[in-house]
Design a protein around this motif. Structure first.
Motif, mmCIF file in Angstrom:
data_model
loop_
_atom_site.group_PDB
_atom_site.id
_atom_site.type_symbol
_atom_site.label_atom_id
_atom_site.label_comp_id
_atom_site.label_asym_id
_atom_site.label_seq_id
_atom_site.Cartn_x
_atom_site.Cartn_y
_atom_site.Cartn_z
ATOM 1 N N ALA A 68 0.747 -1.130 0.082
ATOM 2 C CA ALA A 68 -0.003 -0.146 -0.049
ATOM 3 C C ALA A 68 0.917 1.139 -0.100
ATOM 4 O O ALA A 68 0.510 2.137 -0.877
ATOM 5 C CB ALA A 68 -1.015 -0.042 1.237
ATOM 6 N N ALA A 69 1.914 1.430 0.665
ATOM 7 C CA ALA A 69 2.915 2.409 0.835
ATOM 8 C C ALA A 69 3.573 2.311 -0.368
ATOM 9 O O ALA A 69 3.958 3.631 -1.232
ATOM 10 C CB ALA A 69 3.901 2.095 2.137
ATOM 11 N N ALA A 218 8.819 2.031 3.137
ATOM 12 C CA ALA A 218 8.762 1.293 4.675
ATOM 13 C C ALA A 218 8.636 2.027 5.484
ATOM 14 O O ALA A 218 7.867 1.778 6.809
ATOM 15 C CB ALA A 218 10.272 0.511 4.757
ATOM 16 N N SER A 219 9.102 3.645 5.403
ATOM 17 C CA SER A 219 8.653 4.338 6.571
ATOM 18 C C SER A 219 7.042 4.488 6.737
ATOM 19 O O SER A 219 6.393 4.680 7.752
ATOM 20 C CB SER A 219 9.364 5.823 6.210
ATOM 21 N N ARG A 220 6.592 4.621 5.466
ATOM 22 C CA ARG A 220 5.048 5.012 5.388
ATOM 23 C C ARG A 220 4.183 3.806 6.092
ATOM 24 O O ARG A 220 3.481 3.965 6.973
ATOM 25 C CB ARG A 220 4.576 5.206 4.088
ATOM 26 N N ALA A 221 4.847 2.633 5.835
ATOM 27 C CA ALA A 221 3.994 1.616 6.343
ATOM 28 C C ALA A 221 4.347 1.264 7.674
ATOM 29 O O ALA A 221 3.226 0.927 8.595
ATOM 30 C CB ALA A 221 4.476 0.160 5.700
ATOM 31 N N LEU A 222 5.544 1.592 8.335
ATOM 32 C CA LEU A 222 5.829 1.467 9.691
ATOM 33 C C LEU A 222 5.035 2.750 10.452
ATOM 34 O O LEU A 222 4.709 2.447 11.588
ATOM 35 C CB LEU A 222 7.155 1.474 9.973
ATOM 36 N N SER A 223 5.060 3.759 9.903
ATOM 37 C CA SER A 223 4.333 4.956 10.580
ATOM 38 C C SER A 223 2.838 4.520 10.720
ATOM 39 O O SER A 223 2.388 4.766 11.810
ATOM 40 C CB SER A 223 4.300 6.069 9.458
ATOM 41 N N GLY A 224 2.275 3.934 9.503
ATOM 42 C CA GLY A 224 0.909 3.306 9.777
ATOM 43 C C GLY A 224 0.823 2.470 10.777
ATOM 44 O O GLY A 224 -0.122 2.298 11.577
ATOM 45 N N ARG A 356 -4.857 7.470 6.578
ATOM 46 C CA ARG A 356 -3.917 6.583 6.776
ATOM 47 C C ARG A 356 -4.659 4.957 6.957
ATOM 48 O O ARG A 356 -4.068 3.843 7.046
ATOM 49 C CB ARG A 356 -3.438 6.370 8.093
ATOM 50 N N GLY A 357 -6.008 4.957 6.735
ATOM 51 C CA GLY A 357 -6.832 3.808 6.708
ATOM 52 C C GLY A 357 -6.136 2.708 5.767
ATOM 53 O O GLY A 357 -6.103 1.578 6.341
ATOM 54 N N PRO A 358 -5.860 3.026 4.394
ATOM 55 C CA PRO A 358 -5.482 1.874 3.643
ATOM 56 C C PRO A 358 -4.243 1.137 4.201
ATOM 57 O O PRO A 358 -4.007 0.088 4.291
ATOM 58 C CB PRO A 358 -5.299 2.601 2.255
ATOM 59 N N VAL A 359 -3.093 1.953 4.725
ATOM 60 C CA VAL A 359 -2.017 1.439 5.218
ATOM 61 C C VAL A 359 -2.376 0.636 6.534
ATOM 62 O O VAL A 359 -1.684 -0.450 6.686
ATOM 63 C CB VAL A 359 -0.766 2.274 5.450
#
Length: 440
Positions: A68-69, A218-224, A356-359
């Motif tokens: 997703a990210a 990766a940062s976007r995913a981990l932030s989610g 941020r719902g999708p992530v």
């Protein structure tokens, strides 16, 4: 603009996404058909083969939030094209394997990464980018793409295995994934703003924020993930969805055909029954999407999980060497309920976590696949140890009822308070000015 309102391109994107999900779903139907043929050819225990399925299910889920990210940063088209190529490679290379670790590498790693990149986070991304109206319904339709793939492929693969061998079935799955690639390359658009259009049901053209210069995928995913784990709602949704995965992909999707075979049912007949699950899943998931636009998603989830649990507690008594009416009733009911949980879960992630719902949903879906992986291996272990699956069905039924309780524990999110603007300074200035004459 008038013609775009008559037929918004969002429907073309949704159609291509549906076909891509169907193409990737070919592999989702493969493990249950190939468990016994691989056991017969290589002599591997069912637990070993199920472990390869578990790796696939686990990566399928863990890849989703990163995919997703990646779609946010590099675009839907590139990610989906690469995913389809991975599915084709993983399925095609299995015809050359000679050891169980190669099965894990192909089935588990390559196909797990590929299908995970087109998992339900892909659905959440497409619906979030392209739809305002009918979002729940479209989520249901796209989710049903996986069921449609199962419906299309499962009886075909079972007959190919029976008429030829399992290698032919694996090559057919690889070819199906490759055939979808041109559709994705030429027709899967990134965002309605690229065409100068608003989202379907929207009134204004919204330009997406450029990903360049921002955090990596990766940062976007981990932030989610960090956003999610701080919320009680995340843990309740993830816990329920883990049980959802255990009771669908992990247990029924992987072990229903071997379990029916244990009771004297031909594999082609059992495959046909599982395909019927896929058929009714299409109806159930679309209906669930329609209901999600109208009914509290918490209530829907509780009903879906509770009814699923009761049906699993009854299932062991329905197996026989002939398919009776009661088994057909179970198949119809379970099909309607199979992934009906997805539209309300996506809606709740959007309610609790906004953009941020999708992530975040990608991480909730990861829990779904962790549950599926545990159930796939656990049920294979139960079958190897006890010689039957009965205990696995009972445990799954009890867990599903527990998921209904978790869903009822979700609280409705309170709306954000509307900030009150301070009184403008100009409104107080005249009062202060009027006081000055009396001072002097």
């Amino acid at each position: 603009m008038k013609s775009s309102r008559l037929f918004h391109p969002a429907w073309v994107v949704a159609a291509v996404a549906f076909v891509a999900l169907v193409g990737a779903a070919g592999f989702r139907a493969t493990p249950s058909v190939l468990l016994h043929p691989l056991h017969a050819e290589f002599g591997w225990p069912l637990a070993t083969i199920s472990a390869a399925v578990s790796v696939n299910l686990l990566l399928y889920g863990l890849t989703a939030p990163f995919a997703a990210a990646l779609m946010e940063r590099f675009g839907i088209r590139r990610v989906v094209t690469g995913a389809l190529l991975l599915v084709a490679a993983g399925s095609g290379l299995t015809v050359f394997m000679t050891a169980s670790w190669q099965l894990i590498a192909c089935w588990g790693v390559l196909v797990g990464l590929g299908t995970g990149s087109m998992a339900l986070a892909f659905v959440a991304t497409v619906t979030g980018r392209w739809f305002v109206k009918r979002r729940g319904l479209v989520t249901g339709v796209l989710t049903a793409g996986g069921a449609a793939g199962q419906l299309v492929f499962l009886p075909v693969l079972a007959n190919l295995v029976q008429s030829y061998n399992w290698k032919v079935a694996a090559l057919v799955v690889a070819a199906a994934a490759l055939l979808v690639v041109p559709l994705v390359v030429f027709f899967l658009r990134e965002h309605p703003a690229d065409l100068g259009l608003p989202l379907y049901g929207g009134t204004e053209v919204v330009r997406p924020q450029p990903a360049a210069g921002g955090p990596g995928a990766a940062s976007r995913a981990l932030s989610g993930l960090r956003t999610g784990v701080r919320s009680r709602a995340f843990w309740l949704l993830a816990g329920g969805f883990a049980i959802c995965g255990a009771t669908t992909n992990g247990l029924v999707g992987t072990h229903f055909i071997p379990a029916a075979h244990d009771h004297g049912v031909a594999e082609t007949t059992a495959a046909g029954l599982l395909a019927l699950v896929g058929l009714f899943d299409i109806v159930g998931t679309i209906a669930s999407g329609w209901l999600t636009d109208r009914v509290d998603s918490r209530v829907l989830l509780a009903a879906y999980y509770g009814l699923r649990g009761l049906s699993l507690l009854v299932l062991p008594s329905l197996f026989a060497d002939t398919t009776g009416p009661t088994m057909l009733v179970f198949i119809v009911f379970y099909g309607l309920d199979w992934v009906a949980t997805v539209p309300p879960t996506v809606a709740l992630c959007r309610e609790y976590f906004g953009d941020r719902g999708p992530v975040v949903f990608g991480w909730v879906f990861a829990s779904h696949q962790i549950g599926a992986a545990i159930a796939a291996t656990g049920a294979g272990f139960v079958r190897d140890r006890l010689g039957e699956y009965t205990l696995a069905w009972y445990v799954a039924g009890a867990l599903a009822i527990g998921a209904a309780v978790l869903s009822l524990m979700l609280k409705r999110r309170e709306p954000e308070p509307v900030p009150v603007e301070p009184e403008p300074a100009v409104a107080t200035a005249p009062r202060a000015w009027r006081l000055r004459p009396s001072d002097g």
